[in-house]
Design a protein around this motif. Structure first.
Motif, PDB file in Angstrom:
ATOM      1  N   LEU A 126       0.846  -1.190   0.000  1.00 13.23           N
ATOM      2  CA  LEU A 126       0.000   0.000   0.000  1.00 13.23           C
ATOM      3  C   LEU A 126       0.884   1.245   0.000  1.00 13.23           C
ATOM      4  N   GLY A 127       0.517   2.197  -0.835  1.00 12.80           N
ATOM      5  CA  GLY A 127       1.262   3.443  -0.898  1.00 12.80           C
ATOM      6  C   GLY A 127       0.338   4.642  -1.004  1.00 12.80           C
ATOM      7  N   TYR A 128       0.937   5.823  -0.935  1.00 12.71           N
ATOM      8  CA  TYR A 128       0.201   7.082  -1.006  1.00 12.71           C
ATOM      9  C   TYR A 128       0.590   7.819  -2.276  1.00 12.71           C
ATOM     10  N   HIS A 129      -0.392   8.419  -2.919  1.00 11.31           N
ATOM     11  CA  HIS A 129      -0.193   9.234  -4.123  1.00 11.31           C
ATOM     12  C   HIS A 129      -0.525  10.682  -3.772  1.00 11.31           C
ATOM     13  N   ASN A 130       0.398  11.574  -4.089  1.00  9.66           N
ATOM     14  CA  ASN A 130       0.224  12.983  -3.708  1.00  9.66           C
ATOM     15  C   ASN A 130      -0.445  13.826  -4.790  1.00  9.66           C
ATOM     16  N   HIS A 131      -1.011  14.939  -4.338  1.00  7.97           N
ATOM     17  CA  HIS A 131      -1.389  16.048  -5.213  1.00  7.97           C
ATOM     18  C   HIS A 131      -0.560  17.258  -4.772  1.00  7.97           C
ATOM     19  N   HIS A 132      -1.164  18.454  -4.808  1.00  8.96           N
ATOM     20  CA  HIS A 132      -0.422  19.642  -4.385  1.00  8.96           C
ATOM     21  C   HIS A 132      -0.867  20.152  -3.025  1.00  8.96           C
ATOM     22  N   TRP A 133      -2.041  19.737  -2.585  1.00  7.77           N
ATOM     23  CA  TRP A 133      -2.528  20.281  -1.308  1.00  7.77           C
ATOM     24  C   TRP A 133      -1.708  19.779  -0.119  1.00  7.77           C
ATOM     25  N   GLU A 134      -0.995  18.676  -0.286  1.00  5.43           N
ATOM     26  CA  GLU A 134      -0.141  18.199   0.803  1.00  5.43           C
ATOM     27  C   GLU A 134       1.160  18.990   0.909  1.00  5.43           C
ATOM     28  N   LEU A 135       1.331  19.972   0.038  1.00  2.94           N
ATOM     29  CA  LEU A 135       2.593  20.725  -0.004  1.00  2.94           C
ATOM     30  C   LEU A 135       2.424  22.177   0.436  1.00  2.94           C
ATOM     31  N   LYS A 136       1.237  22.545   0.850  1.00  3.13           N
ATOM     32  CA  LYS A 136       0.994  23.895   1.371  1.00  3.13           C
ATOM     33  C   LYS A 136       1.674  24.032   2.727  1.00  3.13           C
ATOM     34  N   SER A 137       2.491  25.067   2.884  1.00  2.00           N
ATOM     35  CA  SER A 137       3.267  25.224   4.112  1.00  2.00           C
ATOM     36  C   SER A 137       2.409  25.700   5.277  1.00  2.00           C
ATOM     37  N   TYR A 138       2.685  25.135   6.458  1.00  2.00           N
ATOM     38  CA  TYR A 138       2.141  25.673   7.699  1.00  2.00           C
ATOM     39  C   TYR A 138       3.002  26.851   8.148  1.00  2.00           C
ATOM     40  N   ALA A 139       2.589  27.501   9.205  1.00  2.00           N
ATOM     41  CA  ALA A 139       3.313  28.684   9.702  1.00  2.00           C
ATOM     42  C   ALA A 139       4.752  28.352  10.078  1.00  2.00           C
ATOM     43  N   ASP A 140       4.992  27.112  10.496  1.00  2.00           N
ATOM     44  CA  ASP A 140       6.347  26.739  10.902  1.00  2.00           C
ATOM     45  C   ASP A 140       7.198  26.242   9.735  1.00  2.00           C
ATOM     46  N   GLY A 141       6.644  26.292   8.510  1.00  2.00           N
ATOM     47  CA  GLY A 141       7.391  25.887   7.329  1.00  2.00           C
ATOM     48  C   GLY A 141       7.268  24.427   6.963  1.00  2.00           C
ATOM     49  N   THR A 142       6.640  23.625   7.825  1.00  2.00           N
ATOM     50  CA  THR A 142       6.442  22.215   7.505  1.00  2.00           C
ATOM     51  C   THR A 142       5.237  22.061   6.575  1.00  2.00           C
ATOM     52  N   ARG A 143       5.138  20.888   5.988  1.00  2.00           N
ATOM     53  CA  ARG A 143       4.082  20.625   5.004  1.00  2.00           C
ATOM     54  C   ARG A 143       3.336  19.344   5.365  1.00  2.00           C
ATOM     55  N   PRO A 144       2.065  19.244   4.976  1.00  2.00           N
ATOM     56  CA  PRO A 144       1.288  18.057   5.322  1.00  2.00           C
ATOM     57  C   PRO A 144       1.938  16.745   4.923  1.00  2.00           C
ATOM     58  N   LEU A 145       2.546  16.685   3.726  1.00  2.00           N
ATOM     59  CA  LEU A 145       3.114  15.422   3.279  1.00  2.00           C
ATOM     60  C   LEU A 145       4.241  14.953   4.201  1.00  2.00           C
ATOM     61  N   GLU A 146       4.995  15.903   4.735  1.00  2.00           N
ATOM     62  CA  GLU A 146       6.041  15.550   5.686  1.00  2.00           C
ATOM     63  C   GLU A 146       5.454  14.905   6.932  1.00  2.00           C
ATOM     64  N   HIS A 147       4.355  15.459   7.423  1.00  2.00           N
ATOM     65  CA  HIS A 147       3.725  14.922   8.628  1.00  2.00           C
ATOM     66  C   HIS A 147       3.123  13.542   8.366  1.00  2.00           C
ATOM     67  N   LEU A 148       2.536  13.365   7.183  1.00  2.00           N
ATOM     68  CA  LEU A 148       1.966  12.064   6.838  1.00  2.00           C
ATOM     69  C   LEU A 148       3.050  10.994   6.829  1.00  2.00           C
ATOM     70  N   PHE A 149       4.153  11.267   6.137  1.00  2.00           N
ATOM     71  CA  PHE A 149       5.212  10.268   6.045  1.00  2.00           C
ATOM     72  C   PHE A 149       5.907  10.033   7.388  1.00  2.00           C
ATOM     73  N   GLU A 150       6.043  11.083   8.177  1.00  2.00           N
ATOM     74  CA  GLU A 150       6.673  10.925   9.489  1.00  2.00           C
ATOM     75  C   GLU A 150       5.832  10.019  10.382  1.00  2.00           C
ATOM     76  N   ALA A 151       4.510  10.202  10.345  1.00  6.16           N
ATOM     77  CA  ALA A 151       3.629   9.391  11.187  1.00  6.16           C
ATOM     78  C   ALA A 151       3.582   7.937  10.736  1.00  6.16           C
ATOM     79  N   ALA A 152       3.858   7.698   9.457  1.00  8.90           N
ATOM     80  CA  ALA A 152       3.853   6.325   8.932  1.00  8.90           C
ATOM     81  C   ALA A 152       5.220   5.668   9.035  1.00  8.90           C
ATOM     82  N   LYS A 153       6.194   6.377   9.562  1.00  5.21           N
ATOM     83  CA  LYS A 153       7.563   5.860   9.634  1.00  5.21           C
ATOM     84  C   LYS A 153       7.604   4.548  10.404  1.00  5.21           C
ATOM     85  N   GLY A 154       8.358   3.600   9.860  1.00  2.00           N
ATOM     86  CA  GLY A 154       8.432   2.284  10.486  1.00  2.00           C
ATOM     87  C   GLY A 154       7.448   1.292   9.903  1.00  2.00           C
ATOM     88  N   SER A 155       6.468   1.788   9.161  1.00  4.14           N
ATOM     89  CA  SER A 155       5.511   0.922   8.472  1.00  4.14           C
ATOM     90  C   SER A 155       5.994   0.681   7.046  1.00  4.14           C
TER      91      SER A 155
END
Length: 255
Positions: A126-155
């Protein structure tokens, strides 16, 4: 493998050009040997498999929506097995979940990671396919796609990089391919029209007629682990034209 052996096409690109039989006749006639299915093709998995087999086609990858994965996971696994899909990619979170907080994206990542674990036990990926909305920066400069992959780390969750959507998300596609190369297994091959052109096709272009350097991007993706290179156009006026022109361009230009 050669370009011809690696190249697939997302059947969504041909959704306005006839039924499944017509689409498969078209791509087989053009020389494709691989396709990527959409979720609806699991509704009658035996018929889909029969149609593929009759034309010498395989569907090693397929898209399945998050609702189906959440609501009938075992059914998805069973139907994908019938079709012959080896690697499922979840193509997009529901619209109401896209403008979400970092914590909400982390929750999605953890959920998909757990699903990937379950799917692995059934012999599928199973994998994830991105669009562009996962790349919108938060105030701290991080992006949704980074958080998604970080939370799935180890899987065993993987990534199908939609490279043109990365570019539309105003990030450097090659930088992101490098950053997440341990996850990369597939890439969507699509092109972006020059500014102001192809507006009736949402600004997408046939591969080779847009602004992306696809011979280079193909090599960058393949060298970082993408083994499924899947042509896609989100809104073609003529899906058959897109498939024909794009395939010919890649066969001629990709070493």
């Amino acid at each position: 493998m050669s370009v011809a052996d690696t190249l697939s096409i997302q059947l969504y690109s041909l959704r306005n050009d006839g039924d499944l039989d017509h689409a498969l006749d078209t791509v087989a006639g053009l020389g494709f040997r691989r396709v990527e299915t959409v979720g609806g093709h699991l509704a009658d998995a035996k018929a889909t498999r029969k149609a593929l087999d009759a034309r010498g086609l395989t569907a090693p990858t397929g898209h399945v929506g998050l609702a189906d994965l959440r609501e009938r996971f075992d059914w998805v696994v069973d139907q994908a097995g019938i079709v012959g899909i080896e690697h499922i990619f979840m193509p997009a979170v529901p619209q109401e979940e896209r403008d979400a907080s970092a914590d909400q994206w982390k929750a999605v990542g953890a959920e998909l990671g757990a699903m990937a674990e379950r799917m692995g036990k059934a012999g599928l990926k199973l994998g994830y396919h991105n669009h562009h909305w996962e790349l919108k920066s938060y105030a701290d400069g991080t992006r949704p796609l980074e958080h998604l992959f970080e939370a799935a780390k180890g899987s065993p969750l993987t990534w199908e990089a939609d490279i043109a959507w990365l570019a539309r998300g105003d990030v450097d596609p090659v930088e992101w391919l490098e950053r997440y190369k341990p996850l990369l297994r597939a890439a969507h091959v699509k092109d972006i029209a020059p500014a102001g052109e192809k507006e009736d096709e949402d600004g997408w272009a046939d591969v080779g007629e847009g602004v992306l350097d696809w011979p280079k991007l193909w090599r960058e993706a393949a060298s970082r682990g993408a083994v499924h290179m899947v042509l896609e156009h989100d809104k073609p006026k003529d899906g058959v034209r897109f498939a024909r022109v794009s395939r010919a361009y890649l066969l001629e230009t990709v070493a």
